[in-house]
Design an enzyme around this catalytic site. Structure first.
Site, PDB file in Angstrom:
ATOM      1  NE  ARG A 123      -3.844  -2.164   2.176  1.00  0.00           N
ATOM      2  CZ  ARG A 123      -3.510  -3.201   2.946  1.00  0.00           C
ATOM      3  NH1 ARG A 123      -2.470  -3.141   3.751  1.00  0.00           N
ATOM      4  NH2 ARG A 123      -4.245  -4.286   2.913  1.00  0.00           N
ATOM      5  CE  LYS A 145      -0.121  13.537 -14.867  1.00  0.00           C
ATOM      6  NZ  LYS A 145      -0.363  13.793 -16.299  1.00  0.00           N
ATOM      7  CD  GLU A 187       8.530  17.043 -22.983  1.00  0.00           C
ATOM      8  OE1 GLU A 187       7.840  18.052 -22.700  1.00  0.00           O
ATOM      9  OE2 GLU A 187       8.046  16.005 -23.471  1.00  0.00           O
ATOM     10  CE  LYS A 229       5.657  17.582 -14.759  1.00  0.00           C
ATOM     11  NZ  LYS A 229       5.973  16.239 -15.215  1.00  0.00           N
ATOM     12  CD  GLU A 239      -3.186  16.327 -16.912  1.00  0.00           C
ATOM     13  OE1 GLU A 239      -2.782  16.795 -17.960  1.00  0.00           O
ATOM     14  OE2 GLU A 239      -2.863  15.202 -16.479  1.00  0.00           O
ATOM     15  NE  ARG A 243       0.525  17.327 -13.986  1.00  0.00           N
ATOM     16  CZ  ARG A 243       1.006  16.539 -13.014  1.00  0.00           C
ATOM     17  NH1 ARG A 243       0.518  16.599 -11.808  1.00  0.00           N
ATOM     18  NH2 ARG A 243       1.992  15.710 -13.259  1.00  0.00           N
ATOM     19  CG  ASN A 247      -0.733  18.332 -21.973  1.00  0.00           C
ATOM     20  OD1 ASN A 247       0.190  17.564 -21.720  1.00  0.00           O
ATOM     21  ND2 ASN A 247      -1.897  18.272 -21.367  1.00  0.00           N
ATOM     22  CG  HIS A 250       2.820  17.266 -25.112  1.00  0.00           C
ATOM     23  ND1 HIS A 250       3.737  18.296 -25.045  1.00  0.00           N
ATOM     24  CD2 HIS A 250       3.397  16.211 -24.459  1.00  0.00           C
ATOM     25  CE1 HIS A 250       4.800  17.878 -24.378  1.00  0.00           C
ATOM     26  NE2 HIS A 250       4.629  16.624 -24.012  1.00  0.00           N
ATOM     27  CG  HIS A 254       0.080  13.015 -27.494  1.00  0.00           C
ATOM     28  ND1 HIS A 254      -0.640  13.637 -26.492  1.00  0.00           N
ATOM     29  CD2 HIS A 254       1.221  12.576 -26.900  1.00  0.00           C
ATOM     30  CE1 HIS A 254       0.032  13.574 -25.355  1.00  0.00           C
ATOM     31  NE2 HIS A 254       1.164  12.936 -25.574  1.00  0.00           N
ATOM     32  CG  HIS A 267       7.132  12.286 -25.787  1.00  0.00           C
ATOM     33  ND1 HIS A 267       5.779  12.355 -26.046  1.00  0.00           N
ATOM     34  CD2 HIS A 267       7.393  13.250 -24.862  1.00  0.00           C
ATOM     35  CE1 HIS A 267       5.248  13.318 -25.298  1.00  0.00           C
ATOM     36  NE2 HIS A 267       6.206  13.867 -24.571  1.00  0.00           N
TER      37      HIS A 267
HETATM   38  N1  NAD Z   1       5.525  10.465 -15.046  1.00  0.00           N
HETATM   39  C1  NAD Z   1       5.501  11.506 -15.840  1.00  0.00           C
HETATM   40  O1  NAD Z   1       5.050  12.585 -15.485  1.00  0.00           O
HETATM   41  C2  NAD Z   1       6.079  11.366 -17.217  1.00  0.00           C
HETATM   42  C3  NAD Z   1       6.315  12.518 -17.999  1.00  0.00           C
HETATM   43  C4  NAD Z   1       6.915  12.366 -19.241  1.00  0.00           C
HETATM   44  C5  NAD Z   1       7.265  11.097 -19.685  1.00  0.00           C
HETATM   45  N2  NAD Z   1       7.011  10.010 -18.919  1.00  0.00           N
HETATM   46  C6  NAD Z   1       7.375   8.667 -19.369  1.00  0.00           C
HETATM   47  O2  NAD Z   1       8.791   8.634 -19.502  1.00  0.00           O
HETATM   48  C7  NAD Z   1       9.121   7.635 -20.473  1.00  0.00           C
HETATM   49  C8  NAD Z   1      10.171   8.189 -21.394  1.00  0.00           C
HETATM   50  O3  NAD Z   1      11.312   8.499 -20.632  1.00  0.00           O
HETATM   51  P1  NAD Z   1      12.747   8.667 -21.308  1.00  0.00           P
HETATM   52  O4  NAD Z   1      12.642   9.586 -22.444  1.00  0.00           O
HETATM   53  O5  NAD Z   1      13.701   8.959 -20.216  1.00  0.00           O
HETATM   54  O6  NAD Z   1      12.999   7.235 -21.962  1.00  0.00           O
HETATM   55  P2  NAD Z   1      13.728   5.906 -21.434  1.00  0.00           P
HETATM   56  O7  NAD Z   1      13.534   5.721 -19.997  1.00  0.00           O
HETATM   57  O8  NAD Z   1      13.290   4.819 -22.344  1.00  0.00           O
HETATM   58  O9  NAD Z   1      15.277   6.250 -21.705  1.00  0.00           O
HETATM   59  C9  NAD Z   1      15.728   6.418 -23.023  1.00  0.00           C
HETATM   60  C10 NAD Z   1      16.913   5.487 -23.340  1.00  0.00           C
HETATM   61  O10 NAD Z   1      18.090   5.996 -22.714  1.00  0.00           O
HETATM   62  C11 NAD Z   1      18.704   4.971 -21.922  1.00  0.00           C
HETATM   63  N3  NAD Z   1      19.405   5.668 -20.845  1.00  0.00           N
HETATM   64  C12 NAD Z   1      18.866   6.222 -19.750  1.00  0.00           C
HETATM   65  N4  NAD Z   1      19.804   6.897 -19.079  1.00  0.00           N
HETATM   66  C13 NAD Z   1      20.971   6.769 -19.760  1.00  0.00           C
HETATM   67  C14 NAD Z   1      22.276   7.269 -19.565  1.00  0.00           C
HETATM   68  N5  NAD Z   1      22.558   8.106 -18.572  1.00  0.00           N
HETATM   69  N6  NAD Z   1      23.232   6.928 -20.463  1.00  0.00           N
HETATM   70  C15 NAD Z   1      22.924   6.129 -21.521  1.00  0.00           C
HETATM   71  N7  NAD Z   1      21.694   5.653 -21.771  1.00  0.00           N
HETATM   72  C16 NAD Z   1      20.722   5.978 -20.894  1.00  0.00           C
HETATM   73  C17 NAD Z   1      17.544   4.119 -21.514  1.00  0.00           C
HETATM   74  O11 NAD Z   1      17.948   2.851 -21.066  1.00  0.00           O
HETATM   75  C18 NAD Z   1      16.732   4.085 -22.800  1.00  0.00           C
HETATM   76  O12 NAD Z   1      17.296   3.186 -23.703  1.00  0.00           O
HETATM   77  C19 NAD Z   1       7.833   7.242 -21.158  1.00  0.00           C
HETATM   78  O13 NAD Z   1       7.423   5.981 -20.690  1.00  0.00           O
HETATM   79  C20 NAD Z   1       6.845   8.305 -20.716  1.00  0.00           C
HETATM   80  O14 NAD Z   1       5.512   7.833 -20.641  1.00  0.00           O
HETATM   81  C21 NAD Z   1       6.439  10.131 -17.687  1.00  0.00           C
HETATM   82 ZN    ZN Z   2       6.139  15.396 -23.155  1.00  0.00          ZN
END
Ligand code: NAD
Ligand code: ZN
Length: 366
Positions: A123, A145, A187, A229, A239, A243, A247, A250, A254, A267
């Site tokens: 939990r 999130k 971003e 942010k 949101e 918030r 976007n 976006h 998207h 993305h």
């Molecule tokens: N929670 C939220 O508010 C929120 C907001 C935006 C995005 N997201 C989520 O985040 C995800 C995307 O995150 P991302 O862009 O970080 O992608 P990711 O986590 O897939 O990382 C991108 C790539 O870089 C590699 N990597 C990470 N750190 C590294 C480093 N220091 N050196 C070398 N390689 C490295 C990873 O293994 C991966 O292959 C999506 O799932 C998205 O839905 C969440």
């Molecule tokens: Zn984004």
């Protein structure tokens, strides 16, 4: 000598620090301060582990608590129940209790997964984010999130769960593939365009330093991004109003991701192109000056991000955009700019969107 920055993020459920700067993985006193736990479970993936797991474990050894390591497969396709279960399996096998601390070491995928596991294990247990991508440092690690994907849609299963602390170690960005760095910059550009003319101007003056991964420049834009942010999500944790301004770019973004198939463009690449379209839409609506649209487009180009969208037909655009979760009753909601650093929402119906697409030379008039 670069000094780290600490931002206190206040949310209704808790206040936590975001520490930004180089070499945080090695900073024992920081870990002593924030790492209290009965055991520490580090969740990471097979790409990040060989780069940073040993370094973190060496630092954590000073805390003298049992360490549990969970190595997941790398990538968005693994942001699933199966991966969450691997975390639960490891925690249960080691009899991790409610005072266990989960540490997410990786990009947004690892952060979302580990955060979701922390929100639900017994939990809810505490967790810390050690974001290692620029996108995770400026976006996903702040806001609370957490989520996993479902075959029916991305991020369909999740929870709000604020971290105990976030350590954004800029040194980890030295190994990040350039394409991922650029995607994270999208971003940052978004934060400048929608909320801070000063950040936008800094990006215009120091894009080169950022692409060269200069620690000072990175620290500055991560700090500004986290402030922007956290300001917005602190006031609006779940949101509703403000918030939504995050976007910016976006809705078009998207549509591009979905139209090409998720993963074809990153993305951030889709969002960059989406911001250029949203800026052009703002001009079309008489809200933004042409010179400001040019500045946005030029900055996106300098970051090495795309400005020209895929060649979709008008029907495809409408189809992709009206199924976006931000649309309501045939009307599509867009974040538009009234100036660099000033965003607001607007709604368009299909005819207005087609009018814009035609005017922007993206589709024939209906
Ligand atoms: N929670 C939220 O508010 C929120 C907001 C935006 C995005 N997201 C989520 O985040 C995800 C995307 O995150 P991302 O862009 O970080 O992608 P990711 O986590 O897939 O990382 C991108 C790539 O870089 C590699 N990597 C990470 N750190 C590294 C480093 N220091 N050196 C070398 N390689 C490295 C990873 O293994 C991966 O292959 C999506 O799932 C998205 O839905 C969440
Ligand atoms: Zn984004």
């Amino acid at each position: 000598m670069i000094r780290e920055r600490i931002i206190e993020v206040a949310t209704p459920s808790r206040t936590y620090p975001v520490v930004i700067g180089p070499g945080l993985l090695e900073r024992r006193e920081l870990w002593r301060r924030y790492g209290k736990a009965s055991s520490i479970a580090i969740v990471t993936n097979k790409t990040v582990a060989p780069l940073y797991l040993d370094r973190l474990c060496t630092t954590l050894a000073a805390l003298d608590v049992p360490l549990i390591k969970v190595l997941l497969d790398d990538g968005e396709p693994y942001k699933t129940w199966a991966s969450a279960n691997r975390i639960f399996d490891a925690l249960l096998a080691k009899r991790a209790d409610r005072d266990t601390l989960i540490v997410a070491l990786g990009g947004g995928v690892v952060g979302d997964l580990a955060g979701f596991a922390a929100a639900t294990y017994q939990r809810g247990v505490d967790f810390m984010q050690i974001p290692t991508t620029l996108l995770a440092q400026v976006d996903s690690s702040v806001g609370g999130k957490t989520a996993i994907n479902h075959p029916a849609g991305k991020n369909m299963i999740g929870a709000f769960h604020q971290p105990r602390a976030v350590f954004a170690d800029t040194s980890t960005l030295l190994t990040l593939p350039l394409r991922e760095l650029r995607a994270g910059l999208a971003e940052v550009i978004k934060h400048g365009a929608m909320a801070s003319a000063a950040l936008f101007a800094f990006l215009e003056s120091d894009m080169q330093g950022l692409l060269a991964r200069d620690a000072d420049a990175l620290t500055k834009v991560i700090e500004d991004s986290v402030l922007i942010k956290s300001d917005i999500v602190g006031a609006d944790e779940r949101e509703s109003g403000e918030r939504a301004l995050l976007n910016f770019g976006h809705t078009f973004g998207h549509a591009i991701e979905k139209g090409l198939g998720f993963g074809t463009w990153l993305h951030g690449e889709a969002v960059a192109c989406g911001m250029v379209l949203a800026a052009k839409l703002s001009l079309h609506l008489g809200l933004l000056h042409a010179l400001e649209v040019e500045r946005i487009e030029a900055l996106v180009v300098r970051a090495g991000l795309p400005t020209v969208p895929p060649d979709f037909t008008p029907a495809t655009w409408i189809d992709l955009m009206s199924s976006d979760k931000k649309s309501r009753a045939g009307e599509m909601r867009f974040v538009v700019l009234e100036g660099i650093g000033r965003a607001r929402m607007t709604t368009l119906d299909q005819a207005q969107l087609l009018g814009f697409l035609a005017a922007a030379g993206l589709a024939e008039p209906a």
